[in-house]
Design a protein around this motif. Structure first.
Motif, PDB file in Angstrom:
ATOM      1  N   VAL A   1      -7.900   2.487   8.363  1.00  0.00           N
ATOM      2  CA  VAL A   1      -7.085   3.553   8.927  1.00  0.00           C
ATOM      3  C   VAL A   1      -7.556   3.781  10.355  1.00  0.00           C
ATOM      4  CG1 VAL A   1      -6.554   6.009   8.790  1.00  0.00           C
ATOM      5  CG2 VAL A   1      -6.797   4.685   6.695  1.00  0.00           C
TER       6      VAL A   1
ATOM      7  N   SER B   1       0.813  -1.211   0.000  1.00  0.00           N
ATOM      8  CA  SER B   1       0.000   0.000   0.000  1.00  0.00           C
ATOM      9  C   SER B   1       0.845   1.258   0.000  1.00  0.00           C
ATOM     10  CB  SER B   1      -0.904   0.013   1.234  1.00  0.00           C
ATOM     11  OG  SER B   1      -0.114   0.110   2.402  1.00  0.00           O
TER      12      SER B   1
ATOM     13  N   TYR C   1      -6.939  11.177   6.195  1.00  0.00           N
ATOM     14  CA  TYR C   1      -6.026  10.032   6.211  1.00  0.00           C
ATOM     15  C   TYR C   1      -6.606   8.939   5.330  1.00  0.00           C
ATOM     16  CZ  TYR C   1      -4.248  12.258  10.449  1.00  0.00           C
ATOM     17  OH  TYR C   1      -3.728  13.139  11.353  1.00  0.00           O
ATOM     18  N   TYR C   2      -5.765   8.331   4.525  1.00  0.00           N
ATOM     19  CA  TYR C   2      -6.220   7.204   3.724  1.00  0.00           C
ATOM     20  C   TYR C   2      -5.068   6.265   3.425  1.00  0.00           C
ATOM     21  CZ  TYR C   2      -4.844  10.373  -0.119  1.00  0.00           C
ATOM     22  OH  TYR C   2      -4.184  11.251  -0.928  1.00  0.00           O
ATOM     23  N   ARG C   3      -5.461   5.024   3.147  1.00  0.00           N
ATOM     24  CA  ARG C   3      -4.487   3.973   2.882  1.00  0.00           C
ATOM     25  C   ARG C   3      -5.120   3.033   1.869  1.00  0.00           C
ATOM     26  NH1 ARG C   3      -3.074  -0.453   7.410  1.00  0.00           N
ATOM     27  NH2 ARG C   3      -1.771  -1.734   6.107  1.00  0.00           N
ATOM     28  N   TYR C   4      -4.320   2.537   0.933  1.00  0.00           N
ATOM     29  CA  TYR C   4      -4.874   1.628  -0.071  1.00  0.00           C
ATOM     30  C   TYR C   4      -3.819   0.644  -0.561  1.00  0.00           C
ATOM     31  CZ  TYR C   4      -2.568   4.622  -3.534  1.00  0.00           C
ATOM     32  OH  TYR C   4      -1.647   5.315  -4.260  1.00  0.00           O
TER      33      TYR C   4
ATOM     34  N   MET D   1      -0.025   3.048  10.365  1.00  0.00           N
ATOM     35  CA  MET D   1      -0.050   4.394   9.790  1.00  0.00           C
ATOM     36  C   MET D   1       1.219   5.204  10.034  1.00  0.00           C
ATOM     37  SD  MET D   1      -2.686   5.070   7.981  1.00  0.00           S
ATOM     38  CE  MET D   1      -2.674   6.837   7.970  1.00  0.00           C
TER      39      MET D   1
ATOM     40  N   SER E   1     -11.509   7.787   2.688  1.00  0.00           N
ATOM     41  CA  SER E   1     -10.612   8.402   3.667  1.00  0.00           C
ATOM     42  C   SER E   1     -11.373   8.778   4.929  1.00  0.00           C
ATOM     43  CB  SER E   1      -9.961   9.652   3.070  1.00  0.00           C
ATOM     44  OG  SER E   1     -10.942  10.626   2.803  1.00  0.00           O
TER      45      SER E   1
ATOM     46  N   VAL F   1       0.681   4.959   1.849  1.00  0.00           N
ATOM     47  CA  VAL F   1       0.034   5.548   3.007  1.00  0.00           C
ATOM     48  C   VAL F   1       0.398   7.010   3.115  1.00  0.00           C
ATOM     49  CG1 VAL F   1      -0.192   5.424   5.508  1.00  0.00           C
ATOM     50  CG2 VAL F   1       0.218   3.349   4.201  1.00  0.00           C
TER      51      VAL F   1
END
Length: 128
Positions: free
Chosen positions: A48, A9, A35-38, A115, A90, A11
């Motif tokens: 997250v 991912s 905040y986002y994560r993929y 994170m 997000s 981040v």
């Protein structure tokens, strides 16, 4: 800004500076941070977790959901670039001062787990 790239991912870890400053008119809500994560292989959103360490003495912090295009992916590599134009879920944090308050308030958010390893992010909001 700081970005952490892993095999799974990309981040967004937030600003590289120790504190962010915002100015807002009384009664207005301001975005503190998103905040986002993929996963880069299929562009799917990942969980997250962000802890509100201090919500401010003169206002309220709330969490909402947003959707962001990882626009910076174009600048990374072919894996990340595949996700450009795809909306990633997000977590957005907002601040609104109490009615009648004028001055500066202090909010602390901490992305936890994968994170950012527990790094506090400080926000100083000036309410006019």
């Amino acid at each position: 800004m700081i970005f952490l790239v892993t095999e799974l991912s990309l981040v967004y870890l937030g600003p590289a500076v120790a504190a962010e400053r915002r100015t807002v008119k009384s009664g207005q809500e301001v975005v503190l941070q998103a905040y986002y994560r993929y996963r880069r292989r299929d562009c799917k959103s990942m969980k997250v977790v962000v802890k509100i360490v201090k919500s401010g003495d003169h206002g309220r912090v709330r969490e909402g959901v947003g959707h962001h295009d990882p626009y910076y992916a174009k600048a990374t590599d072919a894996w990340g670039a595949r996700c450009t134009g795809i909306k990633i879920r997000s977590h957005v944090f907002y601040y609104r001062a109490k009615k009648g308050f004028r001055g500066t308030d202090h909010v602390i958010l901490r992305p936890v787990g994968f994170m950012a390893g527990g790094r506090n992010e400080h926000f100083y909001i000036t309410v006019e």
